[in-house]
Design a protein around this motif. Sequence first.
Motif, PDB file in Angstrom:
ATOM      1  N   TYR A  60       0.921  -1.362   0.001  1.00  0.00           N
ATOM      2  CA  TYR A  60       0.010   0.177  -0.114  1.00  0.00           C
ATOM      3  C   TYR A  60       1.125   1.459   0.116  1.00  0.00           C
ATOM      4  O   TYR A  60       0.751   2.221  -0.862  1.00  0.00           O
ATOM      5  CB  TYR A  60      -0.712  -0.126   1.179  1.00  0.00           C
ATOM      6  N   PHE A  61       1.833   1.223   0.925  1.00  0.00           N
ATOM      7  CA  PHE A  61       2.607   2.433   0.794  1.00  0.00           C
ATOM      8  C   PHE A  61       3.522   2.716  -0.234  1.00  0.00           C
ATOM      9  O   PHE A  61       3.872   3.619  -0.551  1.00  0.00           O
ATOM     10  CB  PHE A  61       3.691   2.615   2.182  1.00  0.00           C
ATOM     11  N   ALA A  62       3.935   1.635  -1.110  1.00  0.00           N
ATOM     12  CA  ALA A  62       4.562   1.578  -2.310  1.00  0.00           C
ATOM     13  C   ALA A  62       3.875   2.090  -3.415  1.00  0.00           C
ATOM     14  O   ALA A  62       4.192   2.987  -4.032  1.00  0.00           O
ATOM     15  CB  ALA A  62       5.161   0.263  -2.492  1.00  0.00           C
ATOM     16  N   ILE A  63       2.641   1.534  -3.364  1.00  0.00           N
ATOM     17  CA  ILE A  63       1.586   2.213  -4.615  1.00  0.00           C
ATOM     18  C   ILE A  63       1.351   3.676  -4.332  1.00  0.00           C
ATOM     19  O   ILE A  63       1.341   4.389  -5.172  1.00  0.00           O
ATOM     20  CB  ILE A  63       0.218   1.569  -4.400  1.00  0.00           C
ATOM     21  N   THR A  64       1.210   4.072  -2.987  1.00  0.00           N
ATOM     22  CA  THR A  64       0.769   5.402  -2.751  1.00  0.00           C
ATOM     23  C   THR A  64       1.927   6.523  -2.903  1.00  0.00           C
ATOM     24  O   THR A  64       1.948   7.494  -1.955  1.00  0.00           O
ATOM     25  CB  THR A  64      -0.169   5.432  -1.540  1.00  0.00           C
ATOM     26  N   ALA A  65       3.128   6.276  -3.336  1.00  0.00           N
ATOM     27  CA  ALA A  65       4.266   6.972  -3.147  1.00  0.00           C
ATOM     28  C   ALA A  65       3.958   8.307  -3.620  1.00  0.00           C
ATOM     29  O   ALA A  65       4.408   9.332  -3.140  1.00  0.00           O
ATOM     30  CB  ALA A  65       5.403   6.427  -3.765  1.00  0.00           C
ATOM     31  N   GLU A  66       3.197   8.562  -4.579  1.00  0.00           N
ATOM     32  CA  GLU A  66       2.787  10.173  -5.223  1.00  0.00           C
ATOM     33  C   GLU A  66       1.588  10.349  -4.476  1.00  0.00           C
ATOM     34  O   GLU A  66       0.747  10.661  -5.347  1.00  0.00           O
ATOM     35  CB  GLU A  66       2.641  10.014  -6.554  1.00  0.00           C
ATOM     36  N   ASN A  67       1.638  10.613  -3.275  1.00  0.00           N
ATOM     37  CA  ASN A  67       0.327  10.603  -2.504  1.00  0.00           C
ATOM     38  C   ASN A  67      -0.453  11.737  -2.679  1.00  0.00           C
ATOM     39  O   ASN A  67      -1.492  12.126  -2.085  1.00  0.00           O
ATOM     40  CB  ASN A  67       0.264  10.032  -1.127  1.00  0.00           C
ATOM     41  N   GLU A  68       0.147  12.940  -3.381  1.00  0.00           N
ATOM     42  CA  GLU A  68      -0.419  14.169  -3.523  1.00  0.00           C
ATOM     43  C   GLU A  68      -1.436  14.101  -4.742  1.00  0.00           C
ATOM     44  O   GLU A  68      -2.346  14.945  -4.962  1.00  0.00           O
ATOM     45  CB  GLU A  68       0.508  15.073  -3.661  1.00  0.00           C
ATOM     46  N   ASP A  69      -1.399  12.855  -5.493  1.00  0.00           N
ATOM     47  CA  ASP A  69      -2.350  12.919  -6.521  1.00  0.00           C
ATOM     48  C   ASP A  69      -3.732  12.253  -6.022  1.00  0.00           C
ATOM     49  O   ASP A  69      -3.643  11.144  -5.331  1.00  0.00           O
ATOM     50  CB  ASP A  69      -1.832  12.174  -7.487  1.00  0.00           C
ATOM     51  N   HIS A  70      -4.796  12.814  -6.632  1.00  0.00           N
ATOM     52  CA  HIS A  70      -6.066  11.959  -5.805  1.00  0.00           C
ATOM     53  C   HIS A  70      -6.377  10.977  -6.499  1.00  0.00           C
ATOM     54  O   HIS A  70      -6.740   9.727  -5.585  1.00  0.00           O
ATOM     55  CB  HIS A  70      -7.189  13.237  -6.495  1.00  0.00           C
ATOM     56  N   GLU A  71      -5.989  10.560  -7.684  1.00  0.00           N
ATOM     57  CA  GLU A  71      -6.362   9.235  -8.302  1.00  0.00           C
ATOM     58  C   GLU A  71      -5.333   8.171  -7.564  1.00  0.00           C
ATOM     59  O   GLU A  71      -5.918   7.120  -7.237  1.00  0.00           O
ATOM     60  CB  GLU A  71      -5.862   9.063  -9.973  1.00  0.00           C
ATOM     61  N   VAL A  72      -4.153   8.485  -7.307  1.00  0.00           N
ATOM     62  CA  VAL A  72      -3.316   7.613  -6.503  1.00  0.00           C
ATOM     63  C   VAL A  72      -4.006   7.123  -5.016  1.00  0.00           C
ATOM     64  O   VAL A  72      -3.968   6.051  -4.628  1.00  0.00           O
ATOM     65  CB  VAL A  72      -1.898   8.355  -6.186  1.00  0.00           C
ATOM     66  N   ARG A  73      -4.318   8.181  -4.695  1.00  0.00           N
ATOM     67  CA  ARG A  73      -4.924   7.966  -3.206  1.00  0.00           C
ATOM     68  C   ARG A  73      -6.049   7.170  -3.288  1.00  0.00           C
ATOM     69  O   ARG A  73      -6.387   6.211  -2.287  1.00  0.00           O
ATOM     70  CB  ARG A  73      -5.407   9.288  -2.525  1.00  0.00           C
ATOM     71  N   LYS A  74      -6.883   7.389  -4.164  1.00  0.00           N
ATOM     72  CA  LYS A  74      -7.945   6.428  -4.514  1.00  0.00           C
ATOM     73  C   LYS A  74      -7.805   5.178  -4.739  1.00  0.00           C
ATOM     74  O   LYS A  74      -8.361   4.362  -4.107  1.00  0.00           O
ATOM     75  CB  LYS A  74      -8.981   7.431  -5.598  1.00  0.00           C
ATOM     76  N   ALA A  75      -6.796   4.974  -5.468  1.00  0.00           N
ATOM     77  CA  ALA A  75      -6.205   3.556  -5.799  1.00  0.00           C
ATOM     78  C   ALA A  75      -5.986   2.723  -4.719  1.00  0.00           C
ATOM     79  O   ALA A  75      -6.222   1.646  -4.336  1.00  0.00           O
ATOM     80  CB  ALA A  75      -5.429   3.664  -6.971  1.00  0.00           C
ATOM     81  N   GLY A  76      -5.309   3.728  -4.069  1.00  0.00           N
ATOM     82  CA  GLY A  76      -4.612   3.017  -2.654  1.00  0.00           C
ATOM     83  C   GLY A  76      -5.417   2.724  -1.858  1.00  0.00           C
ATOM     84  O   GLY A  76      -5.673   1.476  -1.054  1.00  0.00           O
ATOM     85  N   PHE A  77      -6.622   3.453  -1.766  1.00  0.00           N
ATOM     86  CA  PHE A  77      -7.911   3.371  -0.624  1.00  0.00           C
ATOM     87  C   PHE A  77      -8.496   1.816  -0.974  1.00  0.00           C
ATOM     88  O   PHE A  77      -8.827   1.096  -0.206  1.00  0.00           O
ATOM     89  CB  PHE A  77      -8.616   4.338  -0.506  1.00  0.00           C
ATOM     90  N   VAL A  78      -8.766   1.897  -2.458  1.00  0.00           N
ATOM     91  CA  VAL A  78      -9.474   0.521  -2.733  1.00  0.00           C
ATOM     92  C   VAL A  78      -8.703  -0.506  -2.554  1.00  0.00           C
ATOM     93  O   VAL A  78      -9.158  -1.773  -2.093  1.00  0.00           O
ATOM     94  CB  VAL A  78      -9.976   0.681  -4.471  1.00  0.00           C
ATOM     95  N   TYR A  79      -7.577  -0.329  -2.949  1.00  0.00           N
ATOM     96  CA  TYR A  79      -6.596  -1.718  -2.494  1.00  0.00           C
ATOM     97  C   TYR A  79      -6.737  -2.097  -1.119  1.00  0.00           C
ATOM     98  O   TYR A  79      -6.793  -3.075  -0.875  1.00  0.00           O
ATOM     99  CB  TYR A  79      -5.148  -1.162  -3.215  1.00  0.00           C
TER     100      TYR A  79
END
Lengths: 667, 302
Positions: free
Chosen positions: A156-175
């Motif tokens: 999870y933390f590796a996916i959301t490395a670019e966590n300022e991006d909304h899409e990334v946060r959303k994808a991370g949350f679903v994961y």
Amino acid sequence: MNTTEIIDPAHIIMTGAIFAGLSGVPGLFPRLGATVAQKLATIIACLGSLLGLGGAIVVAVSGMTEHLVLDWSLPFGPCDIWIDPLAAFFLIPIFLVSGACAVYANGYWPAGKHPGTSRVLGFFLGLLASSMVLLITAGNSVFFLISWEVMAVSAYFAITAENEDHEVRKAGFVYLVCTHVGTLALFVMFIVLRLMTGSFAIPHAGTLSPLAPGAAVIFFTAIFGFGMKAGIMPLHIWLPAAHANGPSHVSAMMSGVMLKMGIYGIIRIVSLFSPIPLWWGVVILGAGIVSGLAGVISAIGQHDLKRLLAYSSIENIGIITIGLGTALIGMAVGHPPLVIMGMGGCLLHMLNHSLFKSLLFLGSGAVIHATGTRELSRMGGLARHMPRTALLFFIGCVAICGLPPLNGFVSEYLLYFGFFNGINGSSIPVFSTMVLAIFSLALIGSLALACFVRLCGIAFLGQNRSSETGALHDAPLTMVAPMALLALCCLGVGLLPLSAVHLVEIPVLAVFPPAMTAGKNISSIAPLAWLEACGLLLTLVIVAFIGLYLRRLKANPPVPASTWGCGYLQPTARIQYSATSFAEMLVHFFRGVLQPRYAMPRISGFLPNTARFSSRIPETVLEGLLLPFMRLTGLVFSFLRRLQHGEPNLYVLYIFVTLVMMLAWSY
Amino acid sequence: MTDILIHALLVILMPPLLLGVIGKTKAAFAGRVGPSYFQHYYDLAKLIRKGTVISDTTTWIFTAGPVITLAATLVAALLLPLGNHAAPIAFAGDMVLFAYLFALGRFFTTLAALDTGSSFEGMGAAREATFACLAEPALFFALITLSRMSGTLSLSPMMTNLSVSLWFSSGAALLLLIGGLFIVLLAENCRIPFDDPTTHLELTMVHEVMVLDHSGPAFAYILYGAAMKLFVMGAFFINIALPLKSGNAMLDWGIFILLMLGLAVAIGVVESIMARLRLVRIPQMLVAACILSGFSMLLILR
């Protein structure tokens, strides 16, 4: 295990895991420069990979089972570490891909450009690799779950490395939600297992009866929990967004390795039971067919390079699952070739997929690095600007389509061999399932071909569709070298199937009791030497024809010209066939499954205004079914939110109260 | 040894002759004299000596396409038994390699088409890739039927197991099978009613439009590869449709050659008396082929 040996494979593997886990630790010291930390992390991770790879191959080929016991003071029984050939086989892709990704990170995610996130990524990627090693080798269910959770969270933390991006946060949350729902199922599974066996230790293969109460619960919770991680349709909902939005080497690690942990879990749990009921095999085969077909059909319509690769991972997980289902059907009806070929195809395709899919994800990273976009319709003509990446990417595509003489063909050949064996002289139920399997694999193969021709053709060939071509550059050596290593592995497995299958043979036999396989193995059933000879022949013929052709060209040098525009004198790059138009017929054919959405303006009048057209393939299961359901659930259970108010001290109180209640209950 | 030699010679030398026979048949229907039987040999000889024009937008894929396709077809031709003779290369599971070699050729042909950046060739590539998705399952259904009938996993015994007496015992299944395979044969080899090999610039084209930009030796490779593909798939069809056997090896070769020429005449007749189908009908025909071979598979399941 012979403990007197000085160099013991189990210790080497564990040292490798520790190295991998510690590789990101230097990055945690802010005093150390980010670049130095990344270099150190790369060196340590590579060292760990080399050690682990050596140990894993020795165990997988020799067939011995290594056993270690860790002392821990937790009340769950001894913490065993078992490295049997099956576990060792799954360790190979972990160490190989994590090493390749660590090197790749230097070019793709240089610490000079991303000082903060490169430390985070280095740390969590190392942790991800080592936690996967631990869960593969865990012989204790609590230890397994701890490693499983560390893996899930570090991914999870590796996916959301670019966590300022909304899409990334959303994808991370679903994961994060999905992985925990899956883990919940695993909790249920291990509790039932504990009730059956009376201990937290994971039992030996073939020791449980599938007729015992709870066996079916274990089977279904395993398929749900592990299937969620593996991305079996329709449990794949987290997968496309997470793979698309993470950094490319993280996607490579997830798709190439982490999904396989789900497959490992299913194989391990199913192998505990004996005899296998026929319907287990049919259920798994059916799940594989659904994922394989739906995965590749969804992949064809994608416009996002990495989403396409993610859907193709679902397809390949489907093929792997089809192999496992075939093996289980073979077990149930007592058909040794079906067991050996199904399992052999399953395991070899697992390894192959981790080679070519990691290669393709790393390649997509190089493309994104150069073009700054994931949109296929903005690419084109990249092969002339980045020839090295293109060549390696094409190798990956030929391999993933299962074409001879590369590695994808070898595993699909084993699967077909098993299916056709099941066709001949077997009863109607086996015949019909095998016919279904052949039909699906043939359809998946040709659809995958269409999908990857589209991907390569639109992204790498033709002319560039966006104007800024000047900035395009090929990837640096640190990115090309790991890709080249993976491509070489693809070529090696494809051209030397005999040696590659040698790696699979013992793990296949280790899964199932030897009586089942009647002393046979893959190379004694399938004529792999012929396959090797044909691969060689094909290569020689191709080389000979290329030589002849080049001699003709030398005698009569070619004249450069522009592409024939069929009489049209002013062609532009935008006239080219696009990603949408290439897939149009197939998307239309499968519109019932894909539900494509079109934003089409109504054009009327003699002088219409400028109009825009767009099309999109939604994630049907997530957007059409789950999200509306979740919204409704959220409304109905909104009263529960009062418990969740964001005061940590009260949360600690909840934990305390729960513990006291559980203590009281146990008395 | 002689059989292997004859096999190789037939595979290398005979394919363009089939095209010549088809052309003559069509000419006869149209009341023309038509080009010589050997016209396609002359064409190949001319093309191989001609110069090449290569588009600026292309890469090595453009060159690799024709070369790899021809190589894959040639290797596939060595896996298929001709007439009553086993193939030079025969091993359990060779039918999978046979099918996937054509897929390899398709991969590189379609990529070479996309390499030019021309929208026409993109169109052809998209159609080729799409139609193959429907033709492939039909071929595999046929392989299932043949494998179950003969109880083997290799093309050579599958084909040599077929005989006239088998046609009497399970004729219905074989009839459905060859119906499906004939559709696949015509569709995969760009024959009317699926595709018209004589026009190059119609928007309805599939195969021919993909090779618009190839010229000279590369185009010779493509034409030769296409002829060889027709030969291989035709031989596959003939082996099932008319498994005539004499017992004498040489006589069997003669029968095989005559049957192949007869097939070419049959294709010529179909091309002369039918109009090309609309593009939207092609997938429907291919699905029909799939269903026909699927039915034949059910019929042998007794």
